[in-house]
Scaffold this active site. Structure first.
Site, short mmCIF file in Angstrom:
data_model
loop_
_atom_site.label_atom_id
_atom_site.label_comp_id
_atom_site.label_asym_id
_atom_site.label_seq_id
_atom_site.Cartn_x
_atom_site.Cartn_y
_atom_site.Cartn_z
N SER B 190 -30.36 7.43 68.13
CA SER B 190 -29.99 6.63 66.96
C SER B 190 -31.14 5.81 66.39
O SER B 190 -31.15 5.50 65.20
CB SER B 190 -28.83 5.70 67.31
OG SER B 190 -29.19 4.89 68.41
N HIS B 218 -24.35 10.76 66.44
CA HIS B 218 -25.19 10.83 65.24
C HIS B 218 -25.49 12.28 64.86
O HIS B 218 -26.54 12.57 64.28
CB HIS B 218 -26.49 10.05 65.45
CG HIS B 218 -26.31 8.57 65.41
ND1 HIS B 218 -26.28 7.84 64.25
CD2 HIS B 218 -26.10 7.68 66.41
CE1 HIS B 218 -26.09 6.56 64.52
NE2 HIS B 218 -25.97 6.44 65.83
N LYS B 249 -18.52 7.72 62.17
CA LYS B 249 -19.77 7.91 61.41
C LYS B 249 -19.54 9.00 60.35
O LYS B 249 -18.90 8.75 59.35
CB LYS B 249 -20.91 8.22 62.38
CG LYS B 249 -21.23 7.04 63.29
CD LYS B 249 -22.40 7.28 64.19
CE LYS B 249 -22.91 6.02 64.87
NZ LYS B 249 -21.96 5.29 65.68
#
Lengths: 83, 415
Positions: B190, B218, B249
């Site tokens: 990240s 991610h 996300k």
């Protein structure tokens, strides 16, 4: 510098510094409070000392303070070698 | 009074210490849905400022998607607001299992269990599966939630240098005396935005009889040709024993996470993972919203393709004008500044120019590795990135770092 200090210092450099990291460290460099070794990765150092010197370091003694410099670590190892 | 004045003073001093150390985090109040452009009140009480958002995890631009919102509303109407229960008492609806099946199919695994967040999934997974005869070997840059999960587990902990396969191999050799070994890594890191070398990790795992765990928070939804994640990108679909990821996300951005992987391991999480056992079920509207997300991204790769184009474009722009970037191919693009104060000052000036990006420094990233992390979204249009570049160039010139190497930046500002 005596042998144990050098052995531990070499291990710390090999284990914790990246190849392109030119940080200078010696036996009094703060490893954990200096951000070189995080407390989480300290476990491998403890394991190395136990294997290399044939000792058992209880978790309670493996505090970030005790492991903060090579000088402190040498004192700790010698204490257990004498036991 | 138990909370004495002295206690108040002591705790207030701790807060003050954080402020003095430059570690105090201040929320910025956003007066709009999450998007490429947002209205921000900062500092608190000031008038609203419209800025281009370069720091959201809204990779696919689905956080404010009308179809997802519609599906969430339908879920709210059909299944109610909340479950008022943990999953194993009376909190599991048919849609919870439906989403778990959908995640399993998407991630190419055997089974999936939803958690309130990926933080919770990471906090619960290791303790549920491993014991003191086992060892967890983690990349040194894994996410804080994995570190917390490892701390809660009584298996031995060890780490390897970031993405250093030689070091990992040494560790695997060193721990052959353990019952089970598990290699732990993020799929996309990240802070650095680089990808784990999962093909090599799987090869080592096979050679040294180890399981593999990947947090793909991610990556899920956009890394890999069809967005399944880092394992798709590296050609090891079906070979990862445990994947954790988030719905917070790219996959809609609301909340919720999961553990996905080998049937038995997922079942052990269902039986033993404490954050699953003792947290409420994910709210029904989040579930129906997420089901719509999968419908959208399964039907077309348009969003992840646009994100990829934006990433390539943004990296090229920043490189051409002379910024020092971390190498990588994910939509996390860190602009390296090395010095903490410089990162903070530049982020402040960028904000004044209408660009919202955050400076990160020790202890969030290693000492001397301060940076501004920029994150791309499929919601960004070229004009957003062009405007952001103008601001970066203006601020970069002010601090005289354009075209400067790491050495030169450090010589000017220190580490």
């Amino acid at each position: 510098m005596d042998d144990m200090k050098q052995v531990i210092l070499d291990y710390v450099k090999r284990e914790y510094l990246e190849e392109d990291d030119d940080t200078e460290i010696d036996e009094s460099t703060p490893l954990i409070t200096g951000g070189i070794v995080d407390s989480f990765s300290m476990v491998s150092l403890k394991r190395f000392l136990e294997k290399k010197y044939g000792i058992q370091i209880p978790d309670a003694d493996a505090s970030p303070q005790v492991f903060d410099t090579v000088n402190n670590i040498v004192v700790l190892v010698n204490r257990y070698l004498e036991k | 009074m138990a909370y004495s004045n002295l206690a108040r003073e002591v705790f207030q001093q701790e807060v003050n210490n954080l402020r003095e150390a430059g570690l105090f985090k201040e929320e910025r109040h956003i007066h709009a849905p999450q998007d490429a452009e947002i209205e921000v009140e900062f500092p608190a009480g000031s008038s609203l400022k419209r800025v281009i958002n370069m720091c959201a995890n809204n990779y696919l631009g689905l956080s404010n998607n009308p179809e997802v919102i519609g599906a969430a509303k339908d879920g709210l109407n059909q299944y109610g607001y909340g479950m008022s229960s943990v999953r194993f008492i009376c909190g599991t609806q048919n849609i919870h299992r439906e989403l778990e099946k959908r995640l399993t199919e998407f991630l190419g695994t055997e089974d999936t269990l939803l958690f309130p967040s990926c933080m919770d999934a990471n906090a619960g997974v290791f303790e549920a599966i491993l014991n003191d005869q086992d060892v967890m070997i983690a990349d040194r840059l894994v996410h804080a939630s994995i570190v917390d999960g490892m701390r809660l587990c009584n298996a031995m902990r060890d780490t390897f240098k970031h993405s250093d396969m030689g070091h990992l191999e040494e560790k695997l050799q060193d721990h052959q005396d353990k019952r089970y070994r598990i290699i732990i890594t993020d799929g996309v890191f990240s802070m650095d935005g680089d990808l784990a070398r999962l093909d090599e990790i799987v090869e080592l795992a096979e050679k040294y009889d180890s399981m593999v765990f990947v947090d793909d928070s991610h990556a899920s939804g956009f890394i890999g040709k069809t967005g399944r994640g880092t394992h798709e990108h590296c050609g090891v679909l079906g070979k990862i024993d445990l994947i954790t990821t988030t719905l917070g996300k790219a996959l809609g951005g609301a909340s919720g996470g999961c553990v996905s992987g080998r049937t038995e391991l997922v079942e052990l999480c269902r039986q033993r993972a404490r954050p699953y056992l003792f947290s409420n079920a994910v709210a029904p509207m989040i579930i129906t919203g997420a089901l719509k997300v999968f419908e959208l991204i399964s039907g077309s790769t348009e969003r992840r393709d646009k994100l990829e184009e934006n990433t390539i474009y943004w990296r090229r722009l920043l490189t051409e004008v002379g910024f020092d970037l971390k190498k990588g191919e994910s939509p996390i693009v860190p602009v390296m500044l090395y010095n903490a104060k410089l990162a903070q000052d530049m982020a402040r000036d960028l904000y004044a120019e209408g660009i919202y990006a955050i400076g990160f420094f020790f202890p969030v990233v290693p000492r001397g590795q301060a940076r501004i992390r920029t994150q791309l979204s499929a919601a960004h249009e070229k004009h957003h990135l062009d405007k952001a570049l103008e601001a970066f160039v203006k601020v970069g010139k002010k601090f005289d770092i354009l075209g400067k190497s790491k050495k030169e930046i450090i010589a000017k500002y220190g580490m």
